[in-house]
Design an enzyme around this catalytic site. Structure first.
Site, PDB file in Angstrom:
ATOM      1  N   ARG A 180     -21.263 -59.204 -29.242  1.00  0.00           N
ATOM      2  CA  ARG A 180     -21.083 -59.835 -27.922  1.00  0.00           C
ATOM      3  C   ARG A 180     -22.163 -59.400 -26.939  1.00  0.00           C
ATOM      4  O   ARG A 180     -21.916 -59.210 -25.756  1.00  0.00           O
ATOM      5  CB  ARG A 180     -19.693 -59.545 -27.334  1.00  0.00           C
ATOM      6  CG  ARG A 180     -18.537 -59.983 -28.170  1.00  0.00           C
ATOM      7  CD  ARG A 180     -18.468 -61.506 -28.314  1.00  0.00           C
ATOM      8  NE  ARG A 180     -17.313 -61.854 -29.095  1.00  0.00           N
ATOM      9  CZ  ARG A 180     -17.317 -61.887 -30.433  1.00  0.00           C
ATOM     10  NH1 ARG A 180     -18.407 -61.666 -31.113  1.00  0.00           N
ATOM     11  NH2 ARG A 180     -16.213 -62.188 -31.082  1.00  0.00           N
TER      12      ARG A 180
ATOM     13  N   SER B   9     -11.022 -63.595 -24.945  1.00  0.00           N
ATOM     14  CA  SER B   9     -10.888 -62.133 -24.962  1.00  0.00           C
ATOM     15  C   SER B   9     -11.500 -61.564 -23.688  1.00  0.00           C
ATOM     16  O   SER B   9     -12.661 -61.823 -23.393  1.00  0.00           O
ATOM     17  CB  SER B   9     -11.644 -61.542 -26.154  1.00  0.00           C
ATOM     18  OG  SER B   9     -11.192 -62.149 -27.333  1.00  0.00           O
TER      19      SER B   9
ATOM     20  N   GLU C 174     -15.620 -58.234 -21.558  1.00  0.00           N
ATOM     21  CA  GLU C 174     -16.495 -59.198 -22.234  1.00  0.00           C
ATOM     22  C   GLU C 174     -16.832 -60.356 -21.279  1.00  0.00           C
ATOM     23  O   GLU C 174     -17.929 -60.900 -21.285  1.00  0.00           O
ATOM     24  CB  GLU C 174     -15.772 -59.739 -23.482  1.00  0.00           C
ATOM     25  CG  GLU C 174     -16.582 -60.762 -24.248  1.00  0.00           C
ATOM     26  CD  GLU C 174     -15.831 -61.311 -25.462  1.00  0.00           C
ATOM     27  OE1 GLU C 174     -15.222 -60.532 -26.218  1.00  0.00           O
ATOM     28  OE2 GLU C 174     -15.868 -62.538 -25.646  1.00  0.00           O
TER      29      GLU C 174
HETATM   30  C1  FAD Z   1      -9.665 -69.704 -25.239  1.00  0.00           C
HETATM   31  C2  FAD Z   1     -11.017 -69.054 -25.400  1.00  0.00           C
HETATM   32  C3  FAD Z   1     -11.387 -68.550 -26.631  1.00  0.00           C
HETATM   33  C4  FAD Z   1     -12.638 -67.936 -26.816  1.00  0.00           C
HETATM   34  N1  FAD Z   1     -12.969 -67.466 -28.059  1.00  0.00           N
HETATM   35  C5  FAD Z   1     -14.168 -66.895 -28.255  1.00  0.00           C
HETATM   36  C6  FAD Z   1     -14.541 -66.422 -29.561  1.00  0.00           C
HETATM   37  O1  FAD Z   1     -13.806 -66.561 -30.518  1.00  0.00           O
HETATM   38  N2  FAD Z   1     -15.761 -65.847 -29.710  1.00  0.00           N
HETATM   39  C7  FAD Z   1     -16.625 -65.716 -28.662  1.00  0.00           C
HETATM   40  O2  FAD Z   1     -17.718 -65.177 -28.872  1.00  0.00           O
HETATM   41  N3  FAD Z   1     -16.310 -66.153 -27.416  1.00  0.00           N
HETATM   42  C8  FAD Z   1     -15.103 -66.737 -27.190  1.00  0.00           C
HETATM   43  N4  FAD Z   1     -14.759 -67.173 -25.936  1.00  0.00           N
HETATM   44  C9  FAD Z   1     -15.711 -67.023 -24.843  1.00  0.00           C
HETATM   45  C10 FAD Z   1     -16.579 -68.277 -24.586  1.00  0.00           C
HETATM   46  O3  FAD Z   1     -16.154 -69.340 -25.375  1.00  0.00           O
HETATM   47  C11 FAD Z   1     -18.056 -67.996 -24.914  1.00  0.00           C
HETATM   48  O4  FAD Z   1     -18.521 -66.901 -24.174  1.00  0.00           O
HETATM   49  C12 FAD Z   1     -18.937 -69.216 -24.626  1.00  0.00           C
HETATM   50  O5  FAD Z   1     -20.224 -69.007 -25.170  1.00  0.00           O
HETATM   51  C13 FAD Z   1     -19.068 -69.504 -23.147  1.00  0.00           C
HETATM   52  O6  FAD Z   1     -19.746 -70.725 -22.993  1.00  0.00           O
HETATM   53  P1  FAD Z   1     -19.824 -71.473 -21.603  1.00  0.00           P
HETATM   54  O7  FAD Z   1     -20.786 -72.594 -21.756  1.00  0.00           O
HETATM   55  O8  FAD Z   1     -18.472 -71.829 -21.117  1.00  0.00           O
HETATM   56  O9  FAD Z   1     -20.459 -70.344 -20.697  1.00  0.00           O
HETATM   57  P2  FAD Z   1     -20.180 -69.938 -19.128  1.00  0.00           P
HETATM   58  O10 FAD Z   1     -18.802 -69.407 -19.040  1.00  0.00           O
HETATM   59  O11 FAD Z   1     -20.506 -71.147 -18.285  1.00  0.00           O
HETATM   60  O12 FAD Z   1     -21.240 -68.847 -18.956  1.00  0.00           O
HETATM   61  C14 FAD Z   1     -21.123 -67.608 -19.633  1.00  0.00           C
HETATM   62  C15 FAD Z   1     -22.353 -66.744 -19.294  1.00  0.00           C
HETATM   63  O13 FAD Z   1     -23.529 -67.334 -19.862  1.00  0.00           O
HETATM   64  C16 FAD Z   1     -24.464 -67.677 -18.850  1.00  0.00           C
HETATM   65  N5  FAD Z   1     -25.035 -68.978 -19.248  1.00  0.00           N
HETATM   66  C17 FAD Z   1     -24.356 -70.122 -19.512  1.00  0.00           C
HETATM   67  N6  FAD Z   1     -25.215 -71.089 -19.898  1.00  0.00           N
HETATM   68  C18 FAD Z   1     -26.456 -70.554 -19.866  1.00  0.00           C
HETATM   69  C19 FAD Z   1     -27.770 -71.036 -20.123  1.00  0.00           C
HETATM   70  N7  FAD Z   1     -27.996 -72.311 -20.502  1.00  0.00           N
HETATM   71  N8  FAD Z   1     -28.830 -70.192 -19.953  1.00  0.00           N
HETATM   72  C20 FAD Z   1     -28.640 -68.902 -19.572  1.00  0.00           C
HETATM   73  N9  FAD Z   1     -27.418 -68.385 -19.314  1.00  0.00           N
HETATM   74  C21 FAD Z   1     -26.351 -69.188 -19.448  1.00  0.00           C
HETATM   75  C22 FAD Z   1     -23.670 -67.735 -17.548  1.00  0.00           C
HETATM   76  O14 FAD Z   1     -24.477 -67.432 -16.430  1.00  0.00           O
HETATM   77  C23 FAD Z   1     -22.612 -66.654 -17.790  1.00  0.00           C
HETATM   78  O15 FAD Z   1     -23.124 -65.378 -17.506  1.00  0.00           O
HETATM   79  C24 FAD Z   1     -13.524 -67.812 -25.728  1.00  0.00           C
HETATM   80  C25 FAD Z   1     -13.154 -68.336 -24.466  1.00  0.00           C
HETATM   81  C26 FAD Z   1     -11.923 -68.952 -24.306  1.00  0.00           C
HETATM   82  C27 FAD Z   1     -11.550 -69.513 -22.969  1.00  0.00           C
END
Ligand code: FAD
Length: 302
Positions: free
Chosen positions: A128, A202, A298
């Site tokens: 992570r 998480s 996380e």
């Molecule tokens: C129900 C649930 C289950 C999940 N299960 C998992 C799992 O099994 N494994 C896991 O690893 N994660 C899991 N996550 C966490 C999440 O899915 C991941 O972290 C995912 O990658 C977030 O994507 P997002 O586009 O929503 O990012 P955001 O929430 O929009 O952003 C997350 C971070 O990344 C940065 N960011 C976003 N896009 C960019 C970009 N293009 N360039 C630079 N920085 C950027 C943002 O500034 C922020 O700091 C889960 C979340 C939920 C709600």
């Protein structure tokens, strides 16, 4: 590019918003990455090289790859969010991480507007973790990611309940489609859907302890589940630590700890970001007090 602003010095980069906790309003520019496109850029005898733009939905991209028989992402089905955020914390689930299939990415440096190419090595992926979460926090906008996917699948069913799910659903012949469906079934039955109940997945990472520290804690709590990381480090499930401190199912106002998954903090409706943060702080302190283990969040806190 935006002009100088009195608030935050760098823009907030927003993907799908599934791993963010807002504890205050954002005073400054927010960049919502909506870049679209999926492209097979090249092939070699063993691999497909597939490029996806940052604004593509992660799960839709996984499904696209599975449909085309590009193997390697099936265990990562149904993770919320967009492709652009996937390298940020090296998303992982069910024994796979994107670093296993990552080739390179292109990212725009917000300081000088120059596009850089990052190899896996440059990204410094860990559990992570990546260089974008620490050293280059908010400095690069990830534009697209190139994945190196397999022509001949390497099935990975050892983790979690995948085997049981495959048996339960009577799968006779293993395929990336079957594994993806098994992961989807398991995740849908176990994890709260953010569309129904607010959560960011998480909330804490599973802590990795130096062997000596682990042995000391284990002496006192010898039923503690644990996994060997390497000769000198042991990983502990944060969910177990949190449950042992009595938090499972806890609720104060609309902020709570999920009834089945103590690693997931939930918003029953009207909790503010600060309420969730405060709850996470209380959990952190109690785990530290009982086990001497410092949990790390996380979720990205704004
Ligand atoms: C129900 C649930 C289950 C999940 N299960 C998992 C799992 O099994 N494994 C896991 O690893 N994660 C899991 N996550 C966490 C999440 O899915 C991941 O972290 C995912 O990658 C977030 O994507 P997002 O586009 O929503 O990012 P955001 O929430 O929009 O952003 C997350 C971070 O990344 C940065 N960011 C976003 N896009 C960019 C970009 N293009 N360039 C630079 N920085 C950027 C943002 O500034 C922020 O700091 C889960 C979340 C939920 C709600």
């Amino acid at each position: 590019m935006a002009h100088k602003h009195a608030g935050r010095s760098k823009p907030l980069i927003l993907g799908g918003g599934s791993n963010l906790l807002f504890t205050k309003d954002v005073d400054g520019l927010v960049l919502k990455n909506e870049l679209k496109g999926i492209e097979l850029v090249k092939e070699d005898p063993h691999h497909f090289y597939v490029k996806a733009a940052a604004g593509e939905n992660w799960h839709q991209f996984v499904i696209h790859c599975i449909r085309h028989n590009y193997a390697g992402l099936e265990n990562l089905s149904l993770i919320p969010g967009n492709v652009g955020a996937s390298p940020m914390q090296n998303i992982g689930a069910y024994g796979a991480e994107i670093k296993d299939v990552f080739e390179s990415l292109e990212a725009l440096n917000v300081k000088d507007n120059i596009i850089h190419i990052f190899s896996a090595n440059d990204c410094a992926f860990g559990y992570r973790e990546s260089v974008f979460k620490r050293k280059y926090k908010e400095q690069f906008v990830i534009l697209n990611v190139l994945f190196r996917l397999n022509k001949v699948p390497v099935f990975n069913t050892a983790y979690g309940a995948i085997e049981q799910e495959l048996q339960k659903t009577n799968v006779k012949e293993l395929s990336i489609q079957a594994i993806s469906q098994a992961v989807i079934n398991i995740r849908s039955s176990k994890l709260p859907d953010p569309a129904e109940i607010g959560n960011a997945g998480s909330f804490f990472k599973n802590p990795t302890l130096p062997l000596k520290q682990f042995q000391l804690v284990f002496k006192e709590y010898n039923n503690m589940p644990h996994y060997k990381v390497d000769e000198n480090h042991v990983k502990i499930p944060a969910a177990w630590l949190i449950e042992q401190c009595g938090w499972k199912g806890y609720r104060k106002g609309d902020a709570g700890v999920h009834v089945h998954q103590p690693l997931v903090l939930v918003n029953y409706g009207n909790a503010g970001g600060k309420d969730i943060y405060r709850l996470s702080e209380e959990i952190l302190q109690s785990v530290k007090h009982k086990f001497g283990i410092l949990l790390e969040r996380e979720v990205n806190i704004i």
